[in-house]
Design a protein around this motif. Sequence first.
Motif, PDB file in Angstrom:
ATOM      1  N   LEU A  58       0.826  -1.181  -0.045  1.00 44.13           N
ATOM      2  CA  LEU A  58      -0.028  -0.175   0.093  1.00 44.13           C
ATOM      3  C   LEU A  58       0.961   1.245   0.013  1.00 44.13           C
ATOM      4  O   LEU A  58       0.705   2.076  -0.770  1.00 44.13           O
ATOM      5  N   LEU A  59       1.846   1.474   0.802  1.00 39.80           N
ATOM      6  CA  LEU A  59       2.896   2.432   0.875  1.00 39.80           C
ATOM      7  C   LEU A  59       3.688   2.694  -0.344  1.00 39.80           C
ATOM      8  O   LEU A  59       3.607   3.847  -0.882  1.00 39.80           O
ATOM      9  N   GLN A  60       3.683   1.572  -0.913  1.00 41.25           N
ATOM     10  CA  GLN A  60       4.530   1.646  -2.371  1.00 41.25           C
ATOM     11  C   GLN A  60       3.524   2.104  -3.536  1.00 41.25           C
ATOM     12  O   GLN A  60       4.281   3.270  -4.122  1.00 41.25           O
ATOM     13  N   SER A  61       2.171   1.830  -3.342  1.00 40.40           N
ATOM     14  CA  SER A  61       1.162   2.332  -4.208  1.00 40.40           C
ATOM     15  C   SER A  61       1.019   3.937  -4.213  1.00 40.40           C
ATOM     16  O   SER A  61       0.664   4.617  -5.278  1.00 40.40           O
ATOM     17  N   LEU A  62       1.356   4.464  -2.911  1.00 39.31           N
ATOM     18  CA  LEU A  62       0.808   5.697  -2.620  1.00 39.31           C
ATOM     19  C   LEU A  62       2.144   6.702  -2.616  1.00 39.31           C
ATOM     20  O   LEU A  62       2.144   7.795  -2.687  1.00 39.31           O
ATOM     21  N   SER A  63       3.459   6.202  -2.934  1.00 42.23           N
ATOM     22  CA  SER A  63       4.610   6.937  -2.941  1.00 42.23           C
ATOM     23  C   SER A  63       4.933   7.476  -4.244  1.00 42.23           C
ATOM     24  O   SER A  63       4.368   7.399  -5.088  1.00 42.23           O
ATOM     25  N   ASP A  64       5.294   9.006  -4.008  1.00 39.56           N
ATOM     26  CA  ASP A  64       5.575   9.619  -5.343  1.00 39.56           C
ATOM     27  C   ASP A  64       7.332  10.119  -5.160  1.00 39.56           C
ATOM     28  O   ASP A  64       7.371  10.866  -4.301  1.00 39.56           O
ATOM     29  N   ILE A  66       7.022   6.425  -7.186  1.00 44.50           N
ATOM     30  CA  ILE A  66       7.035   5.002  -6.841  1.00 44.50           C
ATOM     31  C   ILE A  66       8.448   4.519  -7.111  1.00 44.50           C
ATOM     32  O   ILE A  66       9.119   4.728  -7.829  1.00 44.50           O
ATOM     33  N   ARG A  67       8.564   3.503  -5.840  1.00 40.08           N
ATOM     34  CA  ARG A  67       9.750   2.986  -5.816  1.00 40.08           C
ATOM     35  C   ARG A  67       9.563   1.341  -5.742  1.00 40.08           C
ATOM     36  O   ARG A  67       8.635   0.820  -5.519  1.00 40.08           O
ATOM     37  N   PRO A  68      10.777   0.541  -6.267  1.00 39.84           N
ATOM     38  CA  PRO A  68      10.585  -0.768  -6.019  1.00 39.84           C
ATOM     39  C   PRO A  68      10.433  -1.440  -4.580  1.00 39.84           C
ATOM     40  O   PRO A  68      10.896  -0.700  -3.648  1.00 39.84           O
ATOM     41  N   TYR A  69       9.686  -2.352  -4.630  1.00 48.10           N
ATOM     42  CA  TYR A  69       9.431  -3.084  -3.428  1.00 48.10           C
ATOM     43  C   TYR A  69      10.386  -3.053  -2.342  1.00 48.10           C
ATOM     44  O   TYR A  69      10.449  -2.834  -1.146  1.00 48.10           O
ATOM     45  N   ARG A  70      11.616  -3.310  -2.613  1.00 49.32           N
ATOM     46  CA  ARG A  70      12.675  -3.771  -1.776  1.00 49.32           C
ATOM     47  C   ARG A  70      13.269  -2.379  -1.301  1.00 49.32           C
ATOM     48  O   ARG A  70      13.691  -2.376  -0.176  1.00 49.32           O
ATOM     49  N   GLU A  71      13.052  -1.466  -1.949  1.00 47.44           N
ATOM     50  CA  GLU A  71      13.367   0.086  -1.299  1.00 47.44           C
ATOM     51  C   GLU A  71      12.308   0.276  -0.291  1.00 47.44           C
ATOM     52  O   GLU A  71      12.745   1.054   0.669  1.00 47.44           O
ATOM     53  N   ILE A  72      11.003   0.234  -0.685  1.00 41.22           N
ATOM     54  CA  ILE A  72      10.120   0.283   0.690  1.00 41.22           C
ATOM     55  C   ILE A  72      10.242  -0.467   1.705  1.00 41.22           C
ATOM     56  O   ILE A  72      10.048  -0.011   2.914  1.00 41.22           O
ATOM     57  N   SER A  73      10.637  -1.820   1.523  1.00 41.34           N
ATOM     58  CA  SER A  73      10.682  -2.642   2.606  1.00 41.34           C
ATOM     59  C   SER A  73      11.570  -3.530   2.655  1.00 41.34           C
ATOM     60  O   SER A  73      11.494  -4.705   2.184  1.00 41.34           O
ATOM     61  N   PRO A  74      12.999  -3.198   3.143  1.00 36.86           N
ATOM     62  CA  PRO A  74      14.066  -4.010   2.935  1.00 36.86           C
ATOM     63  C   PRO A  74      14.086  -5.250   3.767  1.00 36.86           C
ATOM     64  O   PRO A  74      14.947  -6.306   3.468  1.00 36.86           O
ATOM     65  N   VAL A  75      13.533  -5.346   4.720  1.00 30.64           N
ATOM     66  CA  VAL A  75      13.432  -6.448   5.778  1.00 30.64           C
ATOM     67  C   VAL A  75      12.007  -7.003   5.954  1.00 30.64           C
ATOM     68  O   VAL A  75      11.080  -6.354   6.332  1.00 30.64           O
ATOM     69  N   THR A  76      11.771  -8.092   5.394  1.00 33.57           N
ATOM     70  CA  THR A  76      10.229  -8.816   5.657  1.00 33.57           C
ATOM     71  C   THR A  76      10.600  -9.999   6.411  1.00 33.57           C
ATOM     72  O   THR A  76      11.041 -11.057   6.029  1.00 33.57           O
ATOM     73  N   LEU A  77       9.985 -10.031   7.448  1.00 37.16           N
ATOM     74  CA  LEU A  77       9.985 -11.339   8.484  1.00 37.16           C
ATOM     75  C   LEU A  77       9.003 -12.340   8.061  1.00 37.16           C
ATOM     76  O   LEU A  77       7.809 -11.907   7.346  1.00 37.16           O
ATOM     77  N   PRO A  78       8.943 -13.670   8.263  1.00 37.80           N
ATOM     78  CA  PRO A  78       7.909 -14.536   7.882  1.00 37.80           C
ATOM     79  C   PRO A  78       6.619 -14.431   8.369  1.00 37.80           C
ATOM     80  O   PRO A  78       6.443 -13.780   9.471  1.00 37.80           O
ATOM     81  N   GLY A  79       5.489 -14.545   7.597  1.00 40.58           N
ATOM     82  CA  GLY A  79       4.117 -14.162   8.180  1.00 40.58           C
ATOM     83  C   GLY A  79       3.829 -14.981   9.084  1.00 40.58           C
ATOM     84  O   GLY A  79       2.857 -14.370  10.056  1.00 40.58           O
TER      85      GLY A  79
END
Length: 229
Positions: A58-64, A66-79
Amino acid sequence: MLKYLFVTGTDTAVGKTVVSQALLQHLAALNHSAVGYKPVATGDKLTADGWRNQDALLLQSLSDPIRPYREISPVTLPGDMRGIYNGEPMDFALMSNGLHQLSRQAQTVIIDGHGGWQSILPDYRSYSEWVVHEKLPVVMVIGIQTGCINHAILTAQAIATDGLRLVGWVANRINPGLAHYAEVLEVLRKKIPAPQIGELPYLPRAQQRNLAGYVDLSAVMALKARLTA
């Protein structure tokens, strides 16, 4: 406008991402470029590209811009969160590098926190240690529910004890049936040592709405002016 705003909450599931959404939409309405950043996310879905977090998307879609996902969230823990508290060091440098890289892309970075102020990371450090290291100004989201006054006061005190500035707070009505809603807000306005910069009503499917009108960053802009005067 401040270069960074770190969005924390009085607890988990109080609406940090919804408020981050509102801030991004508000800044967009002011023609002020801003990007969302979720340094640590919990993966909701395992895809061919790895774990993906709905809040980060969601944050990625609202950014101005738009940046690649890994720039928006570099650390993703298991769900499922099982076994994450294993002592494995969190890469604060990676989180900081991502923050600074995004700051070169837009005028403001809205940083969506993870859990509450003292949320514990896999290496048993508090997430707030990274926020302190970066000296980020803080916006506190208060989920209006039973016990929220106590949680809000304690969170505000913890932020001050850590030497950071609480620049504002947002009330998010996550419990539409809470009695004495107006009285709770009045107590918070008297007890929280920062201006109220927003109030979100109970909104089903808030992620699908434009929330720009529910926040007002004029007090934060005034603070920036005083700090640079």
